[in-house]
Design a protein around this motif. Structure first.
Motif, PDB file in Angstrom:
ATOM      1  N   PRO A   1       0.838  -1.205   0.000  1.00  0.00           N
ATOM      2  CA  PRO A   1       0.000   0.000   0.000  1.00  0.00           C
ATOM      3  C   PRO A   1       0.873   1.255   0.000  1.00  0.00           C
ATOM      4  O   PRO A   1       1.976   1.250   0.537  1.00  0.00           O
ATOM      5  N   ASN A   2       0.364   2.313  -0.624  1.00  0.00           N
ATOM      6  CA  ASN A   2       1.126   3.550  -0.617  1.00  0.00           C
ATOM      7  C   ASN A   2       0.980   4.240   0.735  1.00  0.00           C
ATOM      8  O   ASN A   2       0.243   3.780   1.608  1.00  0.00           O
ATOM      9  N   THR A   3       1.670   5.334   0.911  1.00  0.00           N
ATOM     10  CA  THR A   3       1.700   6.044   2.190  1.00  0.00           C
ATOM     11  C   THR A   3       0.302   6.415   2.661  1.00  0.00           C
ATOM     12  O   THR A   3      -0.060   6.171   3.813  1.00  0.00           O
TER      13      THR A   3
ATOM     14  N   SER B   1       9.791  23.114   1.444  1.00  0.00           N
ATOM     15  CA  SER B   1      10.713  22.093   1.943  1.00  0.00           C
ATOM     16  C   SER B   1      10.055  21.161   2.952  1.00  0.00           C
ATOM     17  O   SER B   1      10.685  20.238   3.447  1.00  0.00           O
ATOM     18  N   GLN B   2       8.788  21.386   3.266  1.00  0.00           N
ATOM     19  CA  GLN B   2       8.096  20.631   4.311  1.00  0.00           C
ATOM     20  C   GLN B   2       7.075  19.644   3.741  1.00  0.00           C
ATOM     21  O   GLN B   2       6.368  19.959   2.785  1.00  0.00           O
ATOM     22  N   TRP B   3       7.005  18.461   4.322  1.00  0.00           N
ATOM     23  CA  TRP B   3       5.984  17.469   3.981  1.00  0.00           C
ATOM     24  C   TRP B   3       4.806  17.617   4.928  1.00  0.00           C
ATOM     25  O   TRP B   3       4.997  17.838   6.129  1.00  0.00           O
ATOM     26  N   TYR B   4       3.583  17.472   4.389  1.00  0.00           N
ATOM     27  CA  TYR B   4       2.363  17.590   5.185  1.00  0.00           C
ATOM     28  C   TYR B   4       1.510  16.340   5.017  1.00  0.00           C
ATOM     29  O   TYR B   4       1.182  15.952   3.896  1.00  0.00           O
ATOM     30  N   LEU B   5       1.142  15.739   6.138  1.00  0.00           N
ATOM     31  CA  LEU B   5       0.172  14.657   6.164  1.00  0.00           C
ATOM     32  C   LEU B   5      -1.129  15.297   6.641  1.00  0.00           C
ATOM     33  O   LEU B   5      -1.224  15.740   7.786  1.00  0.00           O
ATOM     34  N   ARG B   6      -2.090  15.379   5.732  1.00  0.00           N
ATOM     35  CA  ARG B   6      -3.362  16.026   6.064  1.00  0.00           C
ATOM     36  C   ARG B   6      -4.466  14.977   6.102  1.00  0.00           C
ATOM     37  O   ARG B   6      -4.654  14.224   5.151  1.00  0.00           O
TER      38      ARG B   6
ATOM     39  N   THR C   1      -4.170  13.142   2.559  1.00  0.00           N
ATOM     40  CA  THR C   1      -3.203  13.538   1.534  1.00  0.00           C
ATOM     41  C   THR C   1      -1.823  13.622   2.168  1.00  0.00           C
ATOM     42  O   THR C   1      -1.685  13.899   3.361  1.00  0.00           O
ATOM     43  N   PHE C   2      -0.814  13.387   1.360  1.00  0.00           N
ATOM     44  CA  PHE C   2       0.575  13.522   1.793  1.00  0.00           C
ATOM     45  C   PHE C   2       1.300  14.275   0.696  1.00  0.00           C
ATOM     46  O   PHE C   2       1.482  13.750  -0.411  1.00  0.00           O
ATOM     47  N   LYS C   3       1.642  15.534   0.981  1.00  0.00           N
ATOM     48  CA  LYS C   3       2.206  16.402  -0.048  1.00  0.00           C
ATOM     49  C   LYS C   3       3.370  17.210   0.488  1.00  0.00           C
ATOM     50  O   LYS C   3       3.398  17.583   1.651  1.00  0.00           O
ATOM     51  N   LYS C   4       4.263  17.521  -0.427  1.00  0.00           N
ATOM     52  CA  LYS C   4       5.382  18.394  -0.097  1.00  0.00           C
ATOM     53  C   LYS C   4       5.031  19.805  -0.549  1.00  0.00           C
ATOM     54  O   LYS C   4       4.608  20.023  -1.682  1.00  0.00           O
ATOM     55  N   GLU C   5       5.184  20.749   0.364  1.00  0.00           N
ATOM     56  CA  GLU C   5       4.974  22.158   0.055  1.00  0.00           C
ATOM     57  C   GLU C   5       6.230  22.899   0.498  1.00  0.00           C
ATOM     58  O   GLU C   5       6.541  22.927   1.691  1.00  0.00           O
TER      59      GLU C   5
ATOM     60  N   LYS D   1       4.718   4.919  16.052  1.00  0.00           N
ATOM     61  CA  LYS D   1       5.148   3.522  16.230  1.00  0.00           C
ATOM     62  C   LYS D   1       5.176   2.770  14.902  1.00  0.00           C
ATOM     63  O   LYS D   1       6.105   2.037  14.621  1.00  0.00           O
ATOM     64  N   ALA D   2       4.144   2.936  14.092  1.00  0.00           N
ATOM     65  CA  ALA D   2       4.077   2.232  12.803  1.00  0.00           C
ATOM     66  C   ALA D   2       5.081   2.806  11.817  1.00  0.00           C
ATOM     67  O   ALA D   2       5.561   2.093  10.943  1.00  0.00           O
ATOM     68  N   ASP D   3       5.373   4.081  11.947  1.00  0.00           N
ATOM     69  CA  ASP D   3       6.362   4.778  11.128  1.00  0.00           C
ATOM     70  C   ASP D   3       6.184   4.536   9.619  1.00  0.00           C
ATOM     71  O   ASP D   3       7.118   4.099   8.935  1.00  0.00           O
ATOM     72  N   PRO D   4       4.984   4.836   9.074  1.00  0.00           N
ATOM     73  CA  PRO D   4       4.750   4.605   7.644  1.00  0.00           C
ATOM     74  C   PRO D   4       5.399   5.646   6.734  1.00  0.00           C
ATOM     75  O   PRO D   4       5.410   5.489   5.522  1.00  0.00           O
ATOM     76  N   ILE D   5       5.943   6.694   7.346  1.00  0.00           N
ATOM     77  CA  ILE D   5       6.532   7.788   6.568  1.00  0.00           C
ATOM     78  C   ILE D   5       7.971   7.981   7.033  1.00  0.00           C
ATOM     79  O   ILE D   5       8.206   8.343   8.188  1.00  0.00           O
ATOM     80  N   PRO D   6       8.942   7.748   6.151  1.00  0.00           N
ATOM     81  CA  PRO D   6      10.337   7.812   6.581  1.00  0.00           C
ATOM     82  C   PRO D   6      10.843   9.225   6.897  1.00  0.00           C
ATOM     83  O   PRO D   6      11.674   9.404   7.764  1.00  0.00           O
ATOM     84  N   GLN D   7      10.324  10.244   6.221  1.00  0.00           N
ATOM     85  CA  GLN D   7      10.807  11.595   6.441  1.00  0.00           C
ATOM     86  C   GLN D   7       9.970  12.323   7.497  1.00  0.00           C
ATOM     87  O   GLN D   7       8.906  11.873   7.874  1.00  0.00           O
TER      88      GLN D   7
END
Length: 177
Positions: A22-24, A53-58, A47-51, A85-91
């Motif tokens: 599955p994707n992020t 230099s920052q990444w946003y998980l909305r 949504t997971f987007k870069k704006e 804990k699950a750490d699905p996003i590396p950055q």
């Protein structure tokens, strides 16, 4: 069908991607859904987007009767630790939880089905007869085909993949005066 099962990996810029994983956004949705359910909230979209230099998980949430700031805070507190804990996003990223708001974007098939009969705004990727922006009533959604009765009573059908966005046209300034 056989071909799609056989193709599990995809090479992109010298990186192997496992298409079965599955994707992020899907992974995040799987993690947070039980917590949203427990709080009586629906996940509208993730949504997971870069704006810049920052990444946003909305995470956009909703419930019958609408949400308030406490709903956003409660879900934030509930999902922060499980996401860590699950750490699905590396950055590193910023987590934002909010309402989809007025003029909410219809992104999922269920959104389109729920709002058949509602006024919508639609923007196409490429002009159709020289026009990209359309307003009217969503009259059907089937097989990714969006049919809208325009204000002049003309019915137009658009392929979802050819739209930039489809939003509810539910903003009325008189609601705020």
């Amino acid at each position: 069908m056989r071909w799609t099962k056989a193709v599990r990996f995809f090479l992109l810029k010298w990186q192997v991607i496992d298409l079965a994983k599955p994707n992020t956004v899907q992974r995040v949705e799987e993690i947070i859904k039980p917590f949203a359910d427990e709080l009586g909230l629906d996940i509208w979209d993730v949504t997971f987007k870069k704006e810049g230099s920052q990444w946003y998980l909305r995470v956009f949430i909703d419930k019958e009767g609408g949400i308030n700031i406490d709903d956003c805070v409660d879900l934030t507190h509930a999902v922060s630790e499980p996401l860590d804990k699950a750490d699905p996003i590396p950055q590193n990223y910023m987590l934002e939880i909010s309402s989809p708001g007025v003029e909410r974007e219809l992104t999922k098939d269920a959104h389109f089905q729920k709002y058949i009969g509602a006024p919508v705004m639609l923007r196409t990727i490429r002009p159709v007869d020289g026009v990209r922006d359309f307003k009217g009533e969503l009259i059907s959604f089937e097989d990714k085909q969006i049919s809208v009765r325009l204000q002049d009573d003309k019915v137009m059908t658009f392929d979802k993949k050819d739209t930039n966005f489809v939003k509810l046209d539910d903003f009325d300034i008189n609601d705020f005066v």
